[in-house]
Design a protein around this motif. Structure first.
Motif, PDB file in Angstrom:
ATOM      1  N   GLU A  82       0.861  -1.200   0.000  1.00 54.90           N
ATOM      2  CA  GLU A  82       0.000   0.000   0.000  1.00 54.90           C
ATOM      3  C   GLU A  82       0.888   1.237   0.000  1.00 54.90           C
ATOM      4  OE1 GLU A  82      -3.273   1.045  -0.148  1.00 54.90           O
ATOM      5  OE2 GLU A  82      -2.321   3.006   0.089  1.00 54.90           O
ATOM      6  N   THR A 137     -12.293   3.350   0.565  1.00 55.48           N
ATOM      7  CA  THR A 137     -12.809   2.508   1.661  1.00 55.48           C
ATOM      8  C   THR A 137     -13.053   3.291   2.947  1.00 55.48           C
ATOM      9  OG1 THR A 137     -11.707   0.611   0.684  1.00 55.48           O
ATOM     10  CG2 THR A 137     -12.244   0.447   3.032  1.00 55.48           C
ATOM     11  N   ALA A 146     -14.518  -0.877  -9.691  1.00 56.77           N
ATOM     12  CA  ALA A 146     -15.121  -1.421  -8.464  1.00 56.77           C
ATOM     13  C   ALA A 146     -15.696  -0.285  -7.621  1.00 56.77           C
ATOM     14  CB  ALA A 146     -14.094  -2.214  -7.671  1.00 56.77           C
TER      15      ALA A 146
END
Ligand SMILES: Cc1cc2nc3c(=O)[nH]c(=O)nc-3n(C[C@H](O)[C@H](O)[C@H](O)COP(=O)(O)OP(=O)(O)OC[C@H]3O[C@@H](n4cnc5c(N)ncnc54)[C@H](O)[C@@H]3O)c2cc1C
Length: 406
Positions: free
Chosen positions: A42, A52, A383
């Motif tokens: 990340e 998120t 997504a």
């Protein structure tokens, strides 16, 4: 669980991105294969730093999506699994319910279509209600009819993502934060992942890079289409003393030509009531401040033919979104259609998120989830919502795509 820097030199699978999908996919692979070595890389200093950690926190029930689509199947399955998962892990999630409110006769046909889709998608408990019952469920909402979805709920997706990360760690996997991945290179029967600390050699790579998901995919030979275009979603918050205006979730009937659900009112798991989000095309993939512009991001948006076609097709919507970004009054006015008591004096500034929305060359916003495979790599290319809700089910699909490389 998250280790700053220090990705391993070698492992079986590298997952790029520690949002909810990267962590869910890594967890799924770790649960399937005993002893597999998985590293999540990340680039930010913490997990869930982008989409998120910046959602409405709504566990969608699966009403809106075209029957048979990935969104429809994975949202209905994913929400059921997510509630079960939260219960097992002691994560606070609540089936608080939701209304989709038609404010006049012109919205009745689109509402009927949503009801049809919801039933075909087997959304639990969905039913149509009339004006009087709207008032019983949400005393401050008004409309000519509504759909009531008792299976819709709320959760903190960042907390769920952190829990997926702990499951991964318990299976021997790791998360290296502060590790931006710059390139993926074929290296014989492996793939070399270049990052800030050097390189990691892996048998397979899964990229779940959200707003940046097209870059590594295209560099690996995946099609240039679709391009990610950042849409900023800004929220307002209700003043604590006015939170009684909203019991749970109040949504409009959305524009059927857009994949966004429309500005809504949501009481989150922490009791805070968020209003929004707006949907404005912006000049940076991390434009949490409206004025942030990154030349590369802007150039990629402007050089994509789809951006111009989209802007031409939705001129009026774009104008309304720009007005809502500039004026709190206009933002509130949009919501007063179904909560008329709402006043500008009831709201405070809120957070903002950036939707990683894929845009096709012909100017259509890509509606369904998209996953592409290249040599030894699986790339999640689209997504957006409800991917957080669907994360456990979508992770299975992503892991299935990676299986041939393991
Ligand atoms: C305003 C808003 C409201 C939403 N509301 C809901 C909702 O109520 N319910 C719902 O189900 N969904 C909702 N969504 C959608 C949901 O947030 C996303 O579908 C989901 O979070 C996608 O997860 P992700 O892991 O793919 O992306 P992200 O959470 O964006 O994670 C991608 C990660 O990849 C990292 N990364 C990118 N490039 C690199 C690189 N080169 N190297 C290393 N790391 C990299 C990024 O730093 C980031 O952490 C909402 C989204 C927005 C923006």
């Amino acid at each position: 669980m998250a280790d700053p820097g220090h990705p391993p030199r070698e492992c079986d699978v590298v997952v790029v991105g520690a949002g909810i999908l990267g962590l869910a996919s890594a967890r799924e692979l770790a649960l399937r294969h005993d002893g597999i070595r998985i590293a999540v890389l990340e680039r930010e200093g913490s997990i869930a730093a982008h989409q998120t950690g910046r959602t409405s926190g709504v566990i969608h029930a699966g009403i809106y999506y075209r029957p048979g689509s990935l969104k429809a199947r994975l949202c209905v399955a994913g929400s059921r699994e997510l509630y079960e998962y939260c219960e097992e892990r002691g994560i606070h999630a609540e089936r608080s319910g939701k209304l989709i409110v038609a404010t006049d006769e012109t919205e009745l046909d689109p509402l009927a279509e949503l009801e049809r889709r919801g039933h075909e998608n087997e959304v639990p408990g969905l039913r149509r209600i009339e004006t009087a019952e709207i008032r019983e469920i949400e005393p401050h909402a008004t409309g000519v009819a509504a759909l009531h979805s008792p299976a819709t709920g709320v959760v903190d997706f960042a907390e769920v993502a952190a829990s997926f990360g702990r499951d991964l760690a318990a299976s021997g996997g790791s998360v290296a934060t502060g590790s931006p991945v710059g390139a993926l290179e074929q290296a014989g029967n492996a793939i070399s992942v270049r990052h800030a600390c050097g390189a990691t050699r892996a048998r397979a790579v899964v990229t779940c890079a959200g707003a940046w998901s097209d870059r590594l995919a295209v560099a690996c030979g995946a099609p240039a289409e679709p391009r990610i275009v950042p849409f900023r979603g800004a929220y307002l918050r209700l003043r604590p003393e006015r939170r009684d205006l909203v019991r749970a979730n109040i949504y409009p009937v959305p524009d059927p030509d857009l994949p966004f659900l429309g500005m809504h009112l949501t009481r989150g798991i922490d009791g805070e009531v968020l209003l929004g989000p707006s949907a404005l095309m912006v000049g940076a993939r991390d434009a949490y401040r409206l004025t942030r512009v990154r030349p590369r991001d802007l150039a990629e948006t402007l050089s994509w033919p789809g951006s111009w076609k989209l802007a031409a097709r939705f001129r009026r919507t774009a104008w309304r979104e720009a007005r809502n970004a500039a004026s709190r009054r206009s933002f509130v006015e949009d919501l007063r259609r179904f909560v008329p008591e709402l006043q500008v004096s009831d709201v405070l500034p809120g957070p903002a998120g950036i939707r990683a929305q894929a845009l096709a060359r012909d100017g259509s916003l890509v509606d369904d989830f998209v996953v592409h495979r290249t040599e030894r790599a699986v790339h999640v290319r689209n997504a957006p919502s409800p991917a957080a809700t669907s994360s456990l089910a979508l992770a299975r699909l992503i892991a299935d795509e990676a299986e041939p490389f393991l």
